[in-house]
Enzyme design. Sequence first.
Site, short mmCIF file in Angstrom:
data_model
loop_
_atom_site.label_atom_id
_atom_site.label_comp_id
_atom_site.label_asym_id
_atom_site.label_seq_id
_atom_site.Cartn_x
_atom_site.Cartn_y
_atom_site.Cartn_z
CG ASN A 1 -2.19 -0.72 1.01
OD1 ASN A 1 -2.65 -0.85 -0.11
ND2 ASN A 1 -2.76 -1.24 2.08
CG HIS B 1 -6.05 1.86 -0.08
ND1 HIS B 1 -7.30 1.32 -0.30
CD2 HIS B 1 -5.73 1.60 1.22
CE1 HIS B 1 -7.72 0.76 0.82
NE2 HIS B 1 -6.78 0.91 1.76
CG ASP C 1 -8.47 -2.12 -2.88
OD1 ASP C 1 -8.03 -2.43 -1.77
OD2 ASP C 1 -9.38 -1.28 -3.06
CD GLU D 1 -3.15 -7.86 6.43
OE1 GLU D 1 -4.23 -7.80 7.06
OE2 GLU D 1 -2.08 -8.24 6.91
N1 LIG Z 1 -5.44 -1.94 -0.31
C1 LIG Z 1 -6.03 -2.39 0.78
N2 LIG Z 1 -5.33 -2.48 1.92
C2 LIG Z 1 -5.92 -2.93 3.01
C3 LIG Z 1 -7.27 -3.32 3.00
N3 LIG Z 1 -7.60 -3.73 4.26
C4 LIG Z 1 -6.46 -3.61 5.03
N4 LIG Z 1 -5.45 -3.11 4.27
C5 LIG Z 1 -4.11 -2.80 4.66
O1 LIG Z 1 -3.37 -3.96 5.02
C6 LIG Z 1 -2.30 -3.56 5.83
C7 LIG Z 1 -2.09 -4.52 6.95
O2 LIG Z 1 -0.93 -4.10 7.66
P1 LIG Z 1 -0.40 -4.85 8.93
O3 LIG Z 1 -1.53 -5.28 9.80
O4 LIG Z 1 0.65 -3.99 9.55
O5 LIG Z 1 0.25 -6.15 8.39
P2 LIG Z 1 1.36 -6.36 7.29
O6 LIG Z 1 1.90 -5.11 6.75
O7 LIG Z 1 0.75 -7.29 6.26
O8 LIG Z 1 2.45 -7.08 8.07
P3 LIG Z 1 2.44 -8.56 8.64
O9 LIG Z 1 1.03 -9.06 8.64
O10 LIG Z 1 3.03 -8.46 10.00
O11 LIG Z 1 3.29 -9.33 7.71
C8 LIG Z 1 -2.64 -2.13 6.32
O12 LIG Z 1 -1.75 -1.24 5.66
C9 LIG Z 1 -4.05 -1.91 5.87
O13 LIG Z 1 -4.30 -0.57 5.50
C10 LIG Z 1 -7.99 -3.21 1.78
O14 LIG Z 1 -9.17 -3.52 1.66
N5 LIG Z 1 -7.34 -2.76 0.69
#
Ligand SMILES: Nc1nc2c(ncn2[C@@H]2O[C@H](COP(=O)(O)OP(=O)(O)OP(=O)(O)O)[C@@H](O)[C@H]2O)c(=O)[nH]1
Length: 321
Positions: free
Chosen positions: A206, A211, A215, A241
């Site tokens: 992201n 963003h 997606d 995610e």
């Molecule tokens: N593009 C997009 N991003 C999303 C959505 N839902 C959640 N996210 C993003 O997913 C990311 C999850 O970040 P973290 O929980 O820190 O986890 P991570 O970066 O995957 O790190 P680890 O899980 O520890 O490997 C965040 O930046 C959220 O904004 C979505 O519907 N679309």
Amino acid sequence: MIERILDGSLMPHGQCLLWRADLLFLHLVGDFLTVLAYALIPGALVYFIFKREDLRFNWVSVLFAGFIAFCGLTHAIGLVNIWHGYYFIEGMVKLLTGVVSIVTAYMLWRLMPSFLSVPSIAMLKQRNHELESVRAELERANKTLEARVKQRTYELEKKANTDSVTGLSNRFSIIEKLQSNFFHFQRYKRTFSVLMIDIDHFKQVNDLHGHQVGDQVLEEVAKSIKKTCRQTDFIGRYGGEEFLVILPETGSEPATKLAQRIRANIEALPLSIDSHVTCSIGVAHIEPGLSQKTLVKQADEAMYSAKNSGRNKVVAYKSKI
Ligand SMILES: Nc1nc2c(ncn2[C@@H]2O[C@H](COP(=O)(O)OP(=O)(O)OP(=O)(O)O)[C@@H](O)[C@H]2O)c(=O)[nH]1
């Protein structure tokens, strides 16, 4: 006056016929049959009116019956007057018949517009036919409407249960599927496993690409998971995610093998961002006495173990006892 009326001593009609047998026969039989018919016809009319109370113009029919009865009466007196001379009575009855006939004729003409407005059987048949076509048309419209409502309900239900980014079941729907599998396990001992899949460092995707691209990656990963699983498996987006996969009729070992395939396929996925993502997967298997919530918690814990041991790994939950 009364004596004059009841005086039957005037010349009998038979005298005019010179008492000739052939003339007498013709007049007698003709008048007798007419009297009989003119008595039966009003009787039939009155009977019909009495039986059919729903008919309009009943009183006109009674008037008509009266007019026929009076005609019959003049013929009856004509029969008597072959041998007697009651011409006074005959004249009075004729006068009364004339009055009743005139009144009947007047009423018939006066009511003609109303008579004409009464629909004929052919008209009623035509109207019935028209009504039948309208009814058929309404039935067709109703069926079309029903089909549209059904289709719309299906679409709305699908929309309510689908995640708009990935096209997979949404959190609400996948939890419902989990509950259904849980009940099947409790009642029929149908075993199942769950996978908790979380994309590694997704925040970076992201942050680096935005963003919208994030997606797109989610959609591509979802497609890959779906392709790797069986059609009988249930896949849903559990969180940002995070994906939850339910594997019916699958023990811990085959579930772990499948998780490895999912992990490898995601790692090898040629993404539109020109780089790759990996995922960490936790596996948990249903056991007697385990609640649905605990099962998901176990998969979650296993997934975090995979994260903590370096990511891009599959970890099956192991009881600490
Ligand atoms: N593009 C997009 N991003 C999303 C959505 N839902 C959640 N996210 C993003 O997913 C990311 C999850 O970040 P973290 O929980 O820190 O986890 P991570 O970066 O995957 O790190 P680890 O899980 O520890 O490997 C965040 O930046 C959220 O904004 C979505 O519907 N679309």
